[in-house]
Design a protein around this motif. Sequence first.
Motif, PDB file in Angstrom:
ATOM      1  N   GLN A  34      83.861  23.167  98.261  1.00 54.16           N
ATOM      2  CA  GLN A  34      84.915  23.306  97.251  1.00 54.16           C
ATOM      3  C   GLN A  34      86.162  23.741  98.015  1.00 54.16           C
ATOM      4  N   PRO A 221      82.764  25.853  90.046  1.00 54.87           N
ATOM      5  CA  PRO A 221      83.723  26.696  90.767  1.00 54.87           C
ATOM      6  C   PRO A 221      84.654  27.479  89.849  1.00 54.87           C
TER       7      PRO A 221
ATOM      8  N   ALA B  67      83.524  20.759  92.606  1.00 58.21           N
ATOM      9  CA  ALA B  67      83.980  20.803  91.216  1.00 58.21           C
ATOM     10  C   ALA B  67      83.705  19.469  90.536  1.00 58.21           C
ATOM     11  N   GLN B  69      81.618  17.066  91.415  1.00 60.30           N
ATOM     12  CA  GLN B  69      80.166  16.839  91.316  1.00 60.30           C
ATOM     13  C   GLN B  69      79.610  17.499  90.065  1.00 60.30           C
ATOM     14  N   VAL B  70      79.907  18.789  89.932  1.00 63.27           N
ATOM     15  CA  VAL B  70      79.332  19.556  88.825  1.00 63.27           C
ATOM     16  C   VAL B  70      79.916  19.107  87.489  1.00 63.27           C
ATOM     17  N   PHE B  71      81.226  18.922  87.449  1.00 63.79           N
ATOM     18  CA  PHE B  71      81.869  18.578  86.176  1.00 63.79           C
ATOM     19  C   PHE B  71      81.392  17.219  85.661  1.00 63.79           C
ATOM     20  N   ASP B  73      78.551  15.721  86.232  1.00 70.21           N
ATOM     21  CA  ASP B  73      77.148  15.740  85.817  1.00 70.21           C
ATOM     22  C   ASP B  73      76.899  16.567  84.565  1.00 70.21           C
ATOM     23  N   SER B  74      77.667  17.652  84.396  1.00 63.21           N
ATOM     24  CA  SER B  74      77.196  18.716  83.506  1.00 63.21           C
ATOM     25  C   SER B  74      77.616  18.647  82.052  1.00 63.21           C
TER      26      SER B  74
END
Lengths: 241, 497
Positions: A34, A221, B67, B69-71, B73-74
């Motif tokens: 990040q 993050p 950020a 990646q997570v956003f 997928d989630s």
Amino acid sequence: MTLTVVYAILFYIAAALFTIGVARKIVIYSKTPQPLKIPTTPAPITKAGVVWRMLKEVTVFESLFKSNKWIWIFGWMFHLGLFLVLARHLRFFLEPVPAVITLIQPFGKYAAFAMIAGLIGLWARRFFVDRVRYISSMSDHLMLLLLITIGISGALMTFGGVTLNTDVTSVKAFIMGLIFFDLQPLPDSTFLLIHLALVALLMIVFPISKLLHAPGVFFSPTRNQTDDVREHRHVAGWSAK
Amino acid sequence: MAEEIHVPAFREYPIIPAIVEGSMAHSKPYVAKPDHQQSVGYPGQLVDDWQNAAVKKLGELVSQSRALQVFLDSCVKCGACTDKCHYYLGTQDPLNMPVARQDLLRAVYRRYYTFAGKYFPKLVGAKDFTEEVRDQWYSYFHQCSQCRRCSVFCPYGIDTAEISMAGRDVLDAIGVGQKYSNEIIGKVHKVGNNLGLPEPALADTLEGLEEDIEDDTGVPVKVPLDVEGAEILLITPSADFFAEPHIDGLIGYAKVFHQAGISWTLSSFASEAANFSMFIGSHDNLKKVAMRIRQAALDLGVKRIVVGECGHAWRVAYSFWNTLIGPFDFLDPKYPAPQHICEVTYDLIQRGALKLDKEANDHRRITFHDSCNVARASRMGNIPGGQFIIPREIIKACANHFFDMAPETIHQNTFCCGGGGGLLTDDLMELRVKGALPRMEALAKVVNEYDVNTLVAICAICKTQFAKVLPYYKFQMDMITSLHQVVGDAIQLGTSH
Ligand code: HEM
Ligand code: SF4
Ligand code: SF4
């Protein structure tokens, strides 16, 4: 016996896909840098503050509470119910059964209703709130259908009276058999078969669906960064070059 | 202009408006010309193989950002964010709901990079990157002011600003950038500020300003440029050099430094705090623009860097500078690097170093607009929430009449002015007017209740945007005031500290 073998294979496959799939995602999340600090206000300025913030997010859904009380009520009912139900299921996997698990059995039993009610509430929103209807895709509906069916088939085995009651001792024997590679016969109950097949399906889709929010939230993050960038220089990925 | 745009009516109660599909599909900013594109390192026009190029670029961006990646997928499509965006509230276009805006990008990402999207696109709403999708991206990623309000309310903190930055970066990479932002970034690279104001013109302007202040106050307050060895390098948005109400803020800073007896300077090489590269998600430009400031600080040998009133500039300075252009080991470690002008003024007030006459502001009944990037993407002072406390404490130290707007519209919940994120351009006027609705509603309440006549802000974009949209909502254009104008008016020059 064929049924037992089919289900055994199904569960081995499902467990493998689930474990590998989720582990792979967790590795990707933790390995991907990040590069910039982007915590969202109210951002804690210490690591302990981050732990506290995350704890509130995953236990009481703090942001969601600020955001929308209806989604919060239904969502929280569903997840708390799910949590208790899962905890209750541990009795099938552990021998001897730990005292806490025995202790929560009565609550876990009724948690199924909270879970189902929460899911129905969430699903209703997908039909009745125009904004939520707009953003729902087929998979969002199917996911709720899947969970509700799992919940109802499970509850029917517990609360369905003598006719539907399942021989839990044999179920446990089957599961312990899977764990120790010593196959035991699966009791022949329609609801059990439905329940187990759908649970296997849930495990399979978990790593390729929005259920990734469960591991995802810990890596977000905007939620897990400390707001201390003037004091501690942060570099990662392209910003480290 | 005022007739053409349908100004939305204030809502009596805070109801959530119903969706009106396609209501803003026509809204698109001008596309960058080839030389604008090239000046920021992007292809001049749509590249031949744009579809593959875009998909490839998207993959690269996601692989470099946890950020994203997570956003991507989630999101569970819970809908909690759907009523949080001022552009949705003002336009009712469902694609302005944060989750729907994200889905424009998510659909493409899923189609090319996920199992479900590759094999079951219909089921999960995955889409090919077609011309139609590309147009939607261009339209709706330029209807996001990257204000992060959605991120506050999402259970996973999904930040649509990150998504729209990535979307714009992909569009830039295939040659369809936005004229407004790219032209401006090009000017900074070339001249050092957004206005393209060269050194002689800047020197001239500042000299004129010194004369004005002296005429006004009888005190020779300096506005120094390129002074080597000054204690502070002030980096401020170039709007402060010429336009109302910005320039009165600059006068305020000058008075503060003057009375506190701190030597300071502006830099002609780095005469811009704004860094529009953030809006277009361009890492290279972000760093390159910021680097001018490190260079200027080193060349001038200053001990501190202070940033003037500007929202996104403060985000870049506070949150990104140490990463991009740090470490600041050449500056005085006694002070945070960088420091916000409000932090400086607040400290001076606390130490009794400024002589302030509150009555000088008695004609003002003040409310304060929290700018998004200060409120949700950075901080001031050494405690959480300092960015809310400090500006308000400054106002209260300089004026007798202060009234906050409703709690659900300030602090972390603040509503964007409607012009942030690279949207402050005349070709997006309709969007700007409609997006200002929630802020204008909150303002109307304090105007009615407390006779508020002054809207204070600490952001150049907010100030420009409000000056433009206030009249559409039947407010006086000059309500909008720089915080440091309020300070400057209260400072008793001549009296010694
Ligand atoms: C760390 C653990 C978890 C956290 C913090 C979490 C949190 C949340 C939150 C805040 C929401 C949005 C509100 C809502 O719609 O309920 C949500 C939605 C959802 N969660 Fe979880 N969750 C977790 C684990 C799980 C697990 C293990 C499952 C299923 C096996 C699950 C299934 C779902 C589903 C299906 C939805 C969407 C509901 C809808 O369609 O509206 N979650 N989760
Ligand atoms: S609040 Fe977050 S998880 Fe819910 S729909 Fe919006 S972006 Fe998705
Ligand atoms: S960042 Fe702001 S403008 Fe963009 S979608 Fe979220 S709320 Fe809307």
